[in-house]
Enzyme design. Structure first.
Site, PDB file in Angstrom:
ATOM      1  N   ASP A 394       0.935  -1.102  -0.030  1.00  0.00           N
ATOM      2  CA  ASP A 394       0.522   0.000   0.016  1.00  0.00           C
ATOM      3  C   ASP A 394       1.049   1.050  -0.074  1.00  0.00           C
ATOM      4  O   ASP A 394       1.665   1.750   0.783  1.00  0.00           O
ATOM      5  CB  ASP A 394      -0.676   0.045   1.108  1.00  0.00           C
ATOM      6  CG  ASP A 394      -1.851   1.349   1.428  1.00  0.00           C
ATOM      7  OD1 ASP A 394      -1.184   1.957   0.955  1.00  0.00           O
ATOM      8  OD2 ASP A 394      -2.452   0.664   2.508  1.00  0.00           O
ATOM      9  N   HIS A 395       1.097   1.873  -0.917  1.00  0.00           N
ATOM     10  CA  HIS A 395       1.688   2.918  -1.211  1.00  0.00           C
ATOM     11  C   HIS A 395       1.915   4.297  -0.282  1.00  0.00           C
ATOM     12  O   HIS A 395       3.020   4.922  -0.404  1.00  0.00           O
ATOM     13  CB  HIS A 395       1.973   3.450  -2.509  1.00  0.00           C
ATOM     14  CG  HIS A 395       3.393   4.004  -3.561  1.00  0.00           C
ATOM     15  ND1 HIS A 395       4.293   5.049  -2.487  1.00  0.00           N
ATOM     16  CD2 HIS A 395       3.534   4.349  -4.184  1.00  0.00           C
ATOM     17  CE1 HIS A 395       5.550   4.921  -3.248  1.00  0.00           C
ATOM     18  NE2 HIS A 395       4.902   4.463  -3.982  1.00  0.00           N
TER      19      HIS A 395
END
Ligand code: CAO
Length: 422
Positions: A394-395
């Protein structure tokens, strides 16, 4: 002060039927609030209140025909406004009732129509609706041309807009609840023979979860590979001992162990975003979800407290959980509480893939089939067993550089598992 309110200048329109009364005796209105709506076959007009005050008497009813100068009601006008009552009445708001016939009307009407003109670009003027309904539609971003009116002469009424908005929210108005345009249904039988089979129960459950994760998480996948030549030799050397214990030690047990070590070193990967999106919740436990392929679909049982378990413990538990999964015997406690997940397709094949993060976790490790590759070492190519790694994350929670560090570290651990002892 009691004042009569009459139909103002509505241009060349005469004997126009009243189609809506927006007020009743006793209502308090503000100047410019709509009082009644008139509708000819060419246009719809709202007559606004010329003053603020209280409605005292209504002298017309729906379907009555009115023309300029006719008294429609009387009002008890607010003191200050009564004094300045000589001021111009507010303009009549007009909209085109049908697109086929042009409006020819007085100046105030033409001005109002030109205000409406941009709306025709969005199809709003194709519909039969009063200006107040158009206003409501504009505020809600509703395209009236998509609504069939249920009022007289198929006029769109407030209820129609409310029903439309509700249907859109439920995802039945051409868009899903996420506001994403739906894929239009296609009759595949037009192109050849088809058979429709319902989705298995697990796929029905996992589908929305995967979709939710995919839509909510800005995914990035970091690819890498690990030299597992020595690890594989060691694993094979455990065969006798494993058989004695009645279990099979696959690479996956080592991946779980090495992942825990990496998660301890890079705690961001063992976290979850707090619902506000403003902080990270770090977990001090290492519960590793393992994707298991079953005939019914994908399930992810969890190896709890993996940090306190040996390779044999993990291998035993992997065997138990995957059998339970395939026999549909997993309990809810078997599948909850993961802090990081692993999806291994190594036993099946492929060189890389992009696993979907199992929200609310922030990362998942994908593993593909290992293969022997020529690796350049000490000035020469040597055959090494290389394992492909695909780490999706999850950036919002993890930066690309951290992900590259994570896989580099994981790769170094798998290349020399003695480091797991350090
Ligand atoms: N490279 C090469 N061979 C591998 C390997 C790899 N990365 N990983 C496993 N293998 C081998 C095993 O050693 C085993 O070989 P042998 O039978 O010769 O000993 C064989 O492949 C089968 O292994 P396995 O699949 O039974 O065991 P596992 O521990 O590797 O995996 C499980 C267990 C439950 C994870 C697996 O059976 C499974 O269901 N995998 C699919 C997961 C999935 O669908 N993921 C996709 C989800 S979408 O994100």
């Amino acid at each position: 002060m009691i004042k009569d309110v009459s139909i103002p200048d509505i241009g060349n329109f005469k004997d126009i039927p009243i189609v809506d009364l927006f007020i009743k005796v006793g209502d308090k209105v503000k100047k410019e609030d709509p009082l009644v709506s008139l509708e000819s076959d060419k246009a719809t007009m709202e007559i606004p209140a010329p003053y603020s005050g209280e409605i005292k008497e209504i002298k017309v009813k729906i379907k009555d025909k009115v023309s300029e100068g006719m008294v429609i009601l009387s009002m008890d006008v607010v003191e200050e406004e009564a004094k300045v009552s000589s001021s111009e009445p507010p303009p009549v708001e007009v909209s085109q009732a049908t697109t086929q016939q042009p409006i020819q009307a007085a100046k105030t009407i033409q001005e109002s129509v030109s205000e409406q003109a941009p709306l025709s670009k969005t199809g709003l003027t194709n519909s039969h609706a009063t200006p107040s309904i158009r206003k409501m539609a504009r505020e809600l971003g509703v395209n009236l041309s998509e609504i069939k009116g249920s009022g007289p002469k198929e006029r769109i009424i407030k209820q129609d807009i409310q029903n439309y908005v509700k249907s859109v929210m439920k995802g039945s108005g051409g868009r899903s609840g996420d506001g994403i345009p739906q894929i239009p249904p296609i009759d595949f039988s037009k192109f050849g023979e088809i058979e429709t089979i319902p989705l298995p129960r697990i796929k029905k459950l996992s589908g929305p979860h995967l979709h939710r994760s995919w839509l909510n998480i800005p995914h990035v996948t970091q690819f890498d590979e690990a030299d597992i030549t020595e690890l594989e030799e060691f694993r094979k050397s455990l065969k006798q001992e494993s058989e004695k214990r009645g279990l099979k030690v696959t690479l996956l047990a080592f991946l779980v162990k090495a992942s825990v070590y990496c998660l301890k070193t890079y705690p961001d990967f063992n976290s979850s975003l707090d619902p506000s999106g403003e902080s990270l919740i770090y977990k001090k436990y290492y519960n590793i979800g393992v994707a298991v392929d079953t005939p019914e679909g994908l399930v992810v049982p969890v190896i709890k407290k993996a940090e306190s378990k040996s390779i044999f413990d993990i291998a035993t538990e992997l065997g138990t959980l995957s059998s339970k999964a395939r026999d549909r015997k997993l309990s809810s406690s078997d599948i909850e509480g993961a802090s990081f997940s692993i999806s291994s397709l190594g036993g099946v094949g492929g060189t890389a893939f992009t696993p979907i993060v199992n929200a609310p976790e922030v990362a998942i490790l994908g593993v593909s089939k290992s293969s022997i590759k020529p690796i350049f070492q000490n000035g020469t190519f040597v055959p090494r067993l290389m394992l492909p790694l695909s780490l999706s994350y999850d950036h919002r929670a993890i930066d690309g550089a951290s992900a590259a560090r994570f896989t580099t570290f994981l790769s170094s651990l798998l290349s020399d598992i003695r480091k797991l002892l350090l």
